[in-house]
Design a protein around this motif. Structure first.
Motif, PDB file in Angstrom:
ATOM      1  N   PHE A  88      -7.069   0.109  -1.102  1.00  0.00           N
ATOM      2  CA  PHE A  88      -6.948  -0.995  -0.561  1.00  0.00           C
ATOM      3  C   PHE A  88      -7.890  -1.611   0.579  1.00  0.00           C
TER       4      PHE A  88
ATOM      5  N   GLU B 150      -4.106   5.186  -8.682  1.00  0.00           N
ATOM      6  CA  GLU B 150      -4.687   4.432  -6.824  1.00  0.00           C
ATOM      7  C   GLU B 150      -3.342   2.859  -6.907  1.00  0.00           C
ATOM      8  N   THR B 151      -3.497   2.581  -7.715  1.00  0.00           N
ATOM      9  CA  THR B 151      -2.835   1.738  -8.731  1.00  0.00           C
ATOM     10  C   THR B 151      -1.276   1.584  -9.107  1.00  0.00           C
TER      11      THR B 151
ATOM     12  N   THR C  47       0.924  -2.019  -5.769  1.00  0.00           N
ATOM     13  CA  THR C  47       0.945  -1.190  -4.481  1.00  0.00           C
ATOM     14  C   THR C  47      -0.665  -1.029  -4.878  1.00  0.00           C
ATOM     15  N   HIS C  48      -1.164  -0.623  -4.256  1.00  0.00           N
ATOM     16  CA  HIS C  48      -2.523   0.286  -3.765  1.00  0.00           C
ATOM     17  C   HIS C  48      -2.191   1.484  -2.867  1.00  0.00           C
ATOM     18  N   ASP C  49      -2.740   2.484  -3.590  1.00  0.00           N
ATOM     19  CA  ASP C  49      -3.385   3.694  -2.551  1.00  0.00           C
ATOM     20  C   ASP C  49      -3.936   3.496  -1.402  1.00  0.00           C
ATOM     21  N   LEU C  50      -4.001   3.377  -0.261  1.00  0.00           N
ATOM     22  CA  LEU C  50      -4.471   3.017   1.182  1.00  0.00           C
ATOM     23  C   LEU C  50      -6.179   3.105   1.064  1.00  0.00           C
TER      24      LEU C  50
ATOM     25  N   HIS D 204      -0.079   0.207   8.880  1.00  0.00           N
ATOM     26  CA  HIS D 204       0.107  -1.411   8.812  1.00  0.00           C
ATOM     27  C   HIS D 204      -0.391  -2.363   9.761  1.00  0.00           C
TER      28      HIS D 204
ATOM     29  N   VAL E  96       0.099  -1.364  -0.151  1.00  0.00           N
ATOM     30  CA  VAL E  96      -0.260  -0.360  -0.430  1.00  0.00           C
ATOM     31  C   VAL E  96       0.574   1.652  -0.056  1.00  0.00           C
TER      32      VAL E  96
END
Length: 271
Positions: free
Chosen positions: A93, A70-71, A87-90, A120, A54
């Protein structure tokens, strides 16, 4: 107590010092963990390394006119090892967490941690609230997709993925815990006795064929586990709908970096 590096080495990762690579990311990382075959407990000598996590976009990226990233996904080769980082933006996710998506929960709760943070740990603490009986659909669908791939290619990898998905789903429905490590699941859920041999066979190569496998018997075992998953879902104590929305919303809002102040003309520059 084992260090992070020792834990990654025990999982069979050929490269464990990934901080220099992650240092090149543009935005803060909430977490990065290892997914894929290393998490599932059946890596091959030539397995690539799947990193998932993330990132945290600045607030103006989400509020402005440009589409937010965002990804993110990138691949590279390090010391002859193929790696990929997704990774994805929080915010995205967490939206995925609120769906019956076992994949993102496996990433969040992976014990193979490369980068972590306070948020996390908070996300992991909130994960039990989003677990539902509907997560069985995720594992059922993934198992059927991998089984179809095994029937088409004859490869061992999708066969192991089929069993891993079914056993993870069964264990989740019964215990409310997300466990993706196939060797561990063998001791938790009644599984075919030949699976340790298949795991050992895959260690030699990522795309090896499923040699000396009784296709009829394996097909029967897969269908039996589908039936076990169906019963486990019907009898599960998990709720039908995800909870934790308010707590997750609060976490997303307070973790987001504050917007940069707008650029305004100075008083001296006004006419």
């Amino acid at each position: 107590m084992r260090t992070k590096t020792e834990h990654l080495q025990e999982a069979g990762l050929p490269v464990t010092d990934l901080d220099p690579v992650l240092a090149g990311e543009r935005d803060p990382l909430v977490f990065v963990t290892v997914s894929g075959a290393h998490l599932y407990g059946f890596p091959s000598r030539d397995s690539d390394v799947d990193l998932r996590g993330v990132h945290l976009l600045p607030a103006e990226d989400l509020l402005g006119l440009r589409p937010p990233e965002e990804t993110r996904s990138r691949m590279w080769d390090r010391d002859g090892v193929e790696m990929d980082l997704v990774t994805h933006d929080l915010r995205k996710f967490v939206r995925l967490m609120l769906k019956p998506n076992g994949y993102v929960l496996e990433q969040l709760l992976s014990p193979l941690v490369v980068r972590t943070s306070g948020p996390h740990a908070e996300l992991a603490d909130l994960a039990p609230a989003v677990l539902t009986r509907r997560h069985a659909h995720h594992y059922r669908g993934f198992a059927r997709t991998q089984w179809a791939l095994h029937e088409k290619t004859g490869e061992l990898k999708p066969l192991l993925y089929t069993f891993r998905a079914l056993l993870t789903g069964i264990h989740l429905m019964r215990s409310g815990e997300v466990t993706a490590h196939l060797p561990t699941l063998l001791g938790e859920v009644a599984a075919p006795a030949y699976l340790p041999e298949l795991i050992a066979a895959k260690a030699e190569a990522e795309h090896v064929g499923a040699q000396d496998v009784d296709g009829t018997g394996v097909s029967r075992d897969v269908e039996r586990l589908h039936e076990v998953l169906d019963r486990a879902q019907a009898e599960s104590a998990l709720p039908e709908a995800a909870g934790g929305l308010d707590a997750l919303h609060d976490l997303v809002v307070r973790t987001r970096p504050t917007p940069r102040p707008p650029v305004t003309p100075s008083a001296a520059g006004r006419t």
